[in-house]
Design a protein around this motif. Structure first.
Motif, PDB file in Angstrom:
ATOM      1  N   LYS A   1       6.993  32.192  59.601  1.00  0.00           N
ATOM      2  CA  LYS A   1       8.009  31.130  59.585  1.00  0.00           C
ATOM      3  C   LYS A   1       9.236  31.572  58.795  1.00  0.00           C
ATOM      4  N   THR A   2       9.882  32.626  59.310  1.00  0.00           N
ATOM      5  CA  THR A   2      11.097  33.150  58.693  1.00  0.00           C
ATOM      6  C   THR A   2      12.088  33.528  59.791  1.00  0.00           C
ATOM      7  N   TYR A   3      13.277  33.928  59.382  1.00  0.00           N
ATOM      8  CA  TYR A   3      14.336  34.276  60.341  1.00  0.00           C
ATOM      9  C   TYR A   3      13.915  35.433  61.240  1.00  0.00           C
ATOM     10  N   THR A   4      13.249  36.429  60.657  1.00  0.00           N
ATOM     11  CA  THR A   4      12.847  37.619  61.429  1.00  0.00           C
ATOM     12  C   THR A   4      11.388  37.596  61.880  1.00  0.00           C
ATOM     13  N   ARG A   5      10.654  36.570  61.429  1.00  0.00           N
ATOM     14  CA  ARG A   5       9.189  36.497  61.604  1.00  0.00           C
ATOM     15  C   ARG A   5       8.474  37.579  60.803  1.00  0.00           C
ATOM     16  N   GLU A   6       9.172  38.144  59.826  1.00  0.00           N
ATOM     17  CA  GLU A   6       8.583  39.065  58.856  1.00  0.00           C
ATOM     18  C   GLU A   6       8.682  38.406  57.483  1.00  0.00           C
ATOM     19  N   ASP A   7       7.999  38.993  56.492  1.00  0.00           N
ATOM     20  CA  ASP A   7       8.190  38.519  55.114  1.00  0.00           C
ATOM     21  C   ASP A   7       9.644  38.736  54.721  1.00  0.00           C
ATOM     22  N   ILE A   8      10.229  37.712  54.104  1.00  0.00           N
ATOM     23  CA  ILE A   8      11.627  37.801  53.655  1.00  0.00           C
ATOM     24  C   ILE A   8      11.719  37.379  52.190  1.00  0.00           C
ATOM     25  N   VAL A   9      12.495  38.141  51.433  1.00  0.00           N
ATOM     26  CA  VAL A   9      12.820  37.774  50.053  1.00  0.00           C
ATOM     27  C   VAL A   9      14.342  37.747  49.940  1.00  0.00           C
ATOM     28  N   GLU A  10      14.862  36.672  49.369  1.00  0.00           N
ATOM     29  CA  GLU A  10      16.299  36.596  49.114  1.00  0.00           C
ATOM     30  C   GLU A  10      16.526  36.478  47.615  1.00  0.00           C
ATOM     31  N   ILE A  11      17.287  37.414  47.081  1.00  0.00           N
ATOM     32  CA  ILE A  11      17.593  37.444  45.649  1.00  0.00           C
ATOM     33  C   ILE A  11      18.987  36.858  45.459  1.00  0.00           C
ATOM     34  N   ASN A  12      19.044  35.674  44.859  1.00  0.00           N
ATOM     35  CA  ASN A  12      20.310  34.976  44.641  1.00  0.00           C
ATOM     36  C   ASN A  12      20.898  35.411  43.301  1.00  0.00           C
ATOM     37  N   CYS A  13      21.920  36.246  43.363  1.00  0.00           N
ATOM     38  CA  CYS A  13      22.543  36.805  42.168  1.00  0.00           C
ATOM     39  C   CYS A  13      23.870  36.097  41.887  1.00  0.00           C
ATOM     40  N   HIS A  14      24.507  36.478  40.786  1.00  0.00           N
ATOM     41  CA  HIS A  14      25.903  36.118  40.619  1.00  0.00           C
ATOM     42  C   HIS A  14      26.711  36.940  41.621  1.00  0.00           C
ATOM     43  N   GLY A  15      27.814  36.362  42.090  1.00  0.00           N
ATOM     44  CA  GLY A  15      28.464  36.936  43.259  1.00  0.00           C
ATOM     45  C   GLY A  15      29.420  38.084  43.039  1.00  0.00           C
ATOM     46  N   GLY A  16      29.381  38.745  41.920  1.00  0.00           N
ATOM     47  CA  GLY A  16      30.280  39.879  41.703  1.00  0.00           C
ATOM     48  C   GLY A  16      29.811  41.140  42.403  1.00  0.00           C
ATOM     49  N   ILE A  17      30.728  42.078  42.600  1.00  0.00           N
ATOM     50  CA  ILE A  17      30.397  43.330  43.280  1.00  0.00           C
ATOM     51  C   ILE A  17      29.368  44.135  42.497  1.00  0.00           C
ATOM     52  N   VAL A  18      29.512  44.184  41.192  1.00  0.00           N
ATOM     53  CA  VAL A  18      28.634  45.025  40.369  1.00  0.00           C
ATOM     54  C   VAL A  18      27.180  44.549  40.416  1.00  0.00           C
ATOM     55  N   PRO A  19      26.869  43.271  40.104  1.00  0.00           N
ATOM     56  CA  PRO A  19      25.455  42.875  40.135  1.00  0.00           C
ATOM     57  C   PRO A  19      24.831  42.993  41.520  1.00  0.00           C
ATOM     58  N   LEU A  20      25.561  42.630  42.558  1.00  0.00           N
ATOM     59  CA  LEU A  20      25.012  42.721  43.920  1.00  0.00           C
ATOM     60  C   LEU A  20      24.721  44.168  44.299  1.00  0.00           C
ATOM     61  N   SER A  21      25.674  45.046  44.032  1.00  0.00           N
ATOM     62  CA  SER A  21      25.482  46.462  44.377  1.00  0.00           C
ATOM     63  C   SER A  21      24.329  47.070  43.598  1.00  0.00           C
ATOM     64  N   LYS A  22      24.189  46.698  42.338  1.00  0.00           N
ATOM     65  CA  LYS A  22      23.118  47.243  41.514  1.00  0.00           C
ATOM     66  C   LYS A  22      21.757  46.751  41.973  1.00  0.00           C
ATOM     67  N   VAL A  23      21.661  45.457  42.322  1.00  0.00           N
ATOM     68  CA  VAL A  23      20.386  44.908  42.805  1.00  0.00           C
ATOM     69  C   VAL A  23      20.000  45.561  44.125  1.00  0.00           C
ATOM     70  N   LEU A  24      20.974  45.734  45.017  1.00  0.00           N
ATOM     71  CA  LEU A  24      20.694  46.413  46.290  1.00  0.00           C
ATOM     72  C   LEU A  24      20.227  47.836  46.044  1.00  0.00           C
ATOM     73  N   GLU A  25      20.888  48.530  45.139  1.00  0.00           N
ATOM     74  CA  GLU A  25      20.506  49.906  44.814  1.00  0.00           C
ATOM     75  C   GLU A  25      19.058  49.974  44.326  1.00  0.00           C
ATOM     76  N   LEU A  26      18.644  49.025  43.498  1.00  0.00           N
ATOM     77  CA  LEU A  26      17.260  48.991  43.004  1.00  0.00           C
ATOM     78  C   LEU A  26      16.271  48.732  44.136  1.00  0.00           C
ATOM     79  N   CYS A  27      16.640  47.864  45.075  1.00  0.00           N
ATOM     80  CA  CYS A  27      15.772  47.606  46.228  1.00  0.00           C
ATOM     81  C   CYS A  27      15.566  48.873  47.046  1.00  0.00           C
TER      82      CYS A  27
END
Length: 481
Positions: free
Chosen positions: A81-107
């Motif tokens: 029961k998700t958008y892709t029918r796969e497991d989905i995780v959404e990480i809601n960060c503060h919207g700046g370029i630095v935190p988003l890019s860093k979280v993506l890099e860690l993923c």
């Protein structure tokens, strides 16, 4: 696009910039495991993301080597029961370029790979959660320029177009099944279908296709916008008209002719129609100014691609040879577009009368006949500086391009050129089948044409779409969708 279905993918799903919230999305078998490696919950009660209930939200931090990257909320959604029918995780960060890019890099460092453009939606399509028209509607919703455009896309996302296509395909499949049974028993002279019955079935499907094709032009406008060129001689009031339509001072307006030297492009909402308006440099037959000449050449190129031309005439001075020259230019460069003559400056004493305007319309037509041109014989009179008559101009544009039967909220529109072309292919195949029936030729030929129609309709919803078609469609998406 190559899809690696076993991979877990990740991307930033919100626009980069200074925003209140930004989202990094993961999808795949290891989505939860990847998130768990970098997420530290605030409460020990929810320490194990693998064990928490689906569709729940958890507060904590993203950290690496004990250093906090950002304070986040993590939502966990388990298949199917998700958008892709796969497991989905959404990480809601503060919207700046630095935190988003860093979280993506860690993923990415912890087992995910970067998603390709449109890959989340393509997985939704490949898993069978949505068909191809619904997948395309996702992109249309994101790109919608007006509320009406968005509503049309939402109806497509809900499957209204798909239902019509599937219904037509079912009728063809039923017709094919009966024809094939008839062919199997041809030697026994058993008649399962009369020629008249076959013809009536084909005509019924053709009628449904024609109904959809009739909406294609208006649908394209709502989806892509109406390319509109504002044309006229210098100082006729073109930039003032642009500002009046936009309800803001976008273009510089001065009493000096030739203020606009280049094409200015803006999008304006006219009763739900997105008009992509191009304010152009004034046109005159002769000029010694090099910059002005370059501007006029760009104006002519813009004129060639326009679907609507607003030909601005200054009603406060007599029609000039420049006005007549522009009429000829419109006639010679673009006979496909619809043209509205916009009589400007009604706030001043008027010199140009209806007879002059009719002569101008006649002058623009090949062979000297008004019926041969594309001008609207009625002229909309306005004062661009005072905003007078702008509402009448907008209403005229709407009535010119949106048919009355399309103005209801439940109308299904064909908005995509790919869909239109596939419908035309299906129509042509069905017309061949109908002709074969009328000429009483072998039912094998009828069946062949029906299969071609079936394939063409199947291409619309993705039943028979090739890999190249899928790659082309999903490559147009943004990476996070």
């Amino acid at each position: 696009m190559k899809i690696f279905s076993e991979d877990t993918i990740a991307s930033i799903s919100t626009p980069l910039g200074e925003n209140g919230i930004g989202i990094v999305r993961l999808s795949g078998k290891e989505a939860i495991a990847v998130a768990e490696k970098i997420f530290k919950p605030k409460s020990n009660d929810s320490a194990d993301l693998k064990k928490i209930p689906s569709h729940t939200l958890h507060y904590g931090h993203i950290s690496v080597n004990g250093m906090v990257i950002d304070e986040v909320l993590v939502s966990v959604m388990r298949a199917p029961k998700t958008y892709t029918r796969e497991d989905i995780v959404e990480i809601n960060c503060h919207g700046g370029i630095v935190p988003l890019s860093k979280v993506l890099e860690l993923c990415l460092k912890n087992g995910a790979r970067l998603a390709q453009p449109g890959e989340f939606t393509q997985r939704a399509f490949l898993s069978g959660r949505i068909d191809l028209t619904q997948a395309e509607a996702v992109c249309d919703i994101i790109r919608a320029k007006t509320e009406v455009s968005a509503q049309v896309a939402v109806r497509q996302l809900e499957g209204q177009l798909s239902k019509k296509i599937k219904k037509m395909r079912e009728k063809i499949i039923n017709l094919l099944a009966r024809l094939e049974v008839s062919l199997d028993y041809a030697e026994e002279d058993i008649n399962f279908f009369t020629s008249q019955e076959i013809k009536e079935n084909i005509e019924e499907i053709l009628s449904a296709i024609e109904e959809l094709l009739a909406t294609a032009d208006s649908g394209k406008i709502l989806r892509e916008g109406l390319k509109t060129a504002i044309i006229g001689k210098p100082n006729a009031g073109k930039s003032s008209l642009l500002n009046a339509l936009l309800r803001e001072e976008r273009a510089i307006v001065t009493p000096l002719p030739g203020t606009t030297r280049d094409v200015i492009e803006e999008t304006v909402n006219i009763h739900g129609i997105p008009l992509v308006i191009m304010d152009t440099a004034g046109i005159r037959e002769h000029s010694l100014d090099l910059i002005e000449k370059i501007g006029m050449e760009r104006t002519k190129k813009t004129l060639q691609s326009a679907e609507l031309i607003l030909f601005v005439i200054d009603l406060s001075i007599p029609l000039s040879k420049e006005d007549r020259y522009i009429a000829r230019i419109i006639r010679d460069l673009n006979q496909r577009a619809k043209v509205v003559v916009v009589g400007n400056k009604v706030d001043l004493p008027q010199v140009v009368d209806e007879k002059d305007l009719r002569q101008l319309s006649t002058f623009s037509a090949k062979g000297g006949s008004a019926s041969g041109g594309n001008f609207q014989l009625s002229t909309i009179k306005i004062s661009a500086t005072l905003g007078k008559g702008i509402d009448k101009l907008e209403e005229k544009i709407y009535q010119m391009f949106i048919k009355a039967e399309l103005q209801t909220v439940d109308t299904v529109l064909v908005t995509n050129l790919r869909h239109k072309e596939a419908l035309i292919q299906a129509k042509e195949a069905l017309l061949r089948a109908k002709m074969t029936t009328e000429e009483k030729l072998s039912e094998e030929f009828i069946a062949l044409d029906l299969r071609q129609a079936l394939d063409a309709l199947g291409e619309i919803i993705g039943e028979t779409a090739t890999e190249d078609i899928l790659n082309n469609i999903f490559s147009q998406f943004c990476v996070g969708k």
